[in-house]
Design an enzyme around this catalytic site. Structure first.
Site, PDB file in Angstrom:
ATOM      1  CE  LYS A 184      24.248  12.028  24.412  1.00 22.72           C
ATOM      2  NZ  LYS A 184      23.015  12.057  25.170  1.00 22.72           N
TER       3      LYS A 184
HETATM    4  C1  LIG Z   1      21.531  12.036  25.174  1.00 26.66           C
HETATM    5  C2  LIG Z   1      20.649  13.206  25.297  1.00 26.66           C
HETATM    6  C3  LIG Z   1      19.614  13.264  26.248  1.00 26.66           C
HETATM    7  C4  LIG Z   1      19.171  12.079  27.053  1.00 26.66           C
HETATM    8  O1  LIG Z   1      20.146  11.464  27.803  1.00 26.66           O
HETATM    9  P1  LIG Z   1      20.007   9.910  28.189  1.00 26.66           P
HETATM   10  O2  LIG Z   1      21.113   9.716  29.169  1.00 26.66           O
HETATM   11  O3  LIG Z   1      20.168   9.122  26.942  1.00 26.66           O
HETATM   12  O4  LIG Z   1      18.666   9.725  28.810  1.00 26.66           O
HETATM   13  C5  LIG Z   1      18.909  14.451  26.371  1.00 26.66           C
HETATM   14  N1  LIG Z   1      19.182  15.510  25.602  1.00 26.66           N
HETATM   15  C6  LIG Z   1      20.142  15.484  24.667  1.00 26.66           C
HETATM   16  C7  LIG Z   1      20.406  16.710  23.865  1.00 26.66           C
HETATM   17  C8  LIG Z   1      20.897  14.321  24.474  1.00 26.66           C
HETATM   18  O5  LIG Z   1      21.837  14.297  23.520  1.00 26.66           O
END
Ligand SMILES: *Cc1c(COP(=O)(O)O)cnc(C)c1O
Length: 386
Positions: A184
């Site tokens: 991210k």
């Molecule tokens: C990465 C992601 C999540 C989940 O986040 P985590 O930290 O991996 O649990 C939820 N929604 C979207 C759209 C994502 O890209």
């Protein structure tokens, strides 16, 4: 051949990050110490929200949000199929029903018209996902929510730093969730955040993060037994995050604008290079939105190409490009199929799924790597033009 492998995403950790993590390891607190509140305050400030709650990961953030929103058995929650499964799973965690609305084929985000069509007596909330980092049409979604008395939980996992009409994502809906997974836009290893302007939701989120337990005297239901007293008032989880991670979050947040600027610089190059290539469609941006560009998704115009996505994808992988596909429509997964979801419910999302490829984009990419990506994609696509 032996060309350098370029992944689709990667974190950027520098000496400053390593230093604060090391300092925190040497401090009195490994978890739930001063870094938690400091990170929350700085994050809330950054997105212009009143409150922020840092939590174990982005999925826990979504779970906490559906919990705090009071989503319960039998409720329906409208979301998009073009997202990571965690978005819809957070509805299932509350024994409620995810309802998939179709997307806008231009922005790939949830289509407000399709939200309207899917509203029933049981609808309680909408979870728009700012896919790729581009904000959804929040004015329209807010209007629909207000008319139908629905809660808005935005999945901002892609969108930290994005703006919609000058407003930061994180300050618009009732709650917004974020993820700090390494791919991210900023990372804490694992981590997540929920932002809100509501004190009531904030208090629920805090409790949910720690077993449903409160140590806040003024909130006690029973009479305190003494200084050790605390109360479990609801069924929560241990969704805490460590001080070590929160320390990393603080330094990462400090660099977020630099990361975003670099992402946008790379995107501008991609857009310029790909916009006139037969068979490629670059991501269209709505006016008055400023994407956080978590991922760069190329759409194949299959009518102008001699192969399907699978073959082109493979050709790109063979060129050592870490391409990916975001996302398999959620209800295609066997688990969702076992719940009774059928293919065909969101035809626009399904059509898009056949055509998309995520190409490498992360702030640490060197110009020479960006050039390489462009070169390898152009030479591949040229092979398949009609
Ligand atoms: C990465 C992601 C999540 C989940 O986040 P985590 O930290 O991996 O649990 C939820 N929604 C979207 C759209 C994502 O890209």
């Amino acid at each position: 051949m032996n060309e350098e492998f370029i992944p689709y995403g990667s974190q950027w950790i520098d000496e400053q990050d390593i230093e604060v993590v090391t300092e925190t390891l040497k401090s009195d607190y490994l978890t739930t110490g001063p870094k938690i509140k400091e990170f929350e305050d700085k994050f809330a400030d950054y997105v212009d929200a009143k409150y922020a709650v840092v939590i174990a990961n982005g999925t826990a953030a979504l779970h906490a949000a559906t919990y705090a929103a009071g989503i319960k058995e039998g409720d329906e929650v409208i979301t998009t199929p073009i997202t990571f499964a965690a978005t819809a799973n957070s509805v299932l965690y509350q024994d409620a029903i995810p309802v998939f609305a179709d997307i806008d084929p231009k922005t790939y985000n949830i289509d407000p018209e399709s939200i309207k069509e899917n509203i029933t007596d049981k609808t309680k909330a909408i979870i728009p996902v700012h896919y790729t980092g581009q904000p959804c049409e929040m004015d329209k979604i807010k209007e629909i929510a207000a008319k139908n008395d629905l809660i808005i939980i935005e999945d901002g996992a892609h969108a930290v730093g994005a703006t919609y009409k000058e407003q930061k994502i994180g300050s618009i809906g009732d709650m917004t969730t974020f993820s700090f997974h390494p791919v991210k836009n900023m990372t804490t290893g694992e981590g997540g955040m929920i932002t809100t302007d509501s004190k009531e939701l904030y208090d629920k989120l805090l409790k949910f993060r720690t077993h449903g337990i409160t140590k806040n005297h003024s909130d006690y239901i029973n009479k305190s037994h003494g200084p050790w007293y605390h109360e479990q008032q609801e069924l929560g989880y241990n969704y805490r995050i460590t001080d070590i991670q929160a320390a990393l979050g603080i330094t990462q947040l400090g660099k977020l604008d630099i990361f975003l600027a670099r992402r946008r610089e790379i995107v501008n190059r991609y857009n310029n290079e790909f916009k006139d290539i037969e068979g490629l469609i670059i991501p269209e941006q709505l006016e008055k939105t400023n994407s956080a560009w978590h991922i760069y998704v190329l759409q194949l115009e299959l009518e102008k190409l001699t192969a399907y996505r699978k073959e082109i994808f493979k050709a790109l992988r063979d060129k050592n490009l870490g391409v990916n596909v975001h996302y398999i429509p959620v209800y295609f997964h066997p688990y969702y199929q076992s719940l009774g979801y059928e293919k065909g419910i969101c035809p626009k999302a399904e059509k898009l799924y056949e055509r998309i490829i995520t190409i490498p984009l992360y702030p640490k990419m060197a110009d020479q790597q960006v050039d390489e990506v462009i070169k390898r994609i152009k030479s591949t696509i040229t092979n398949y033009q009609k």
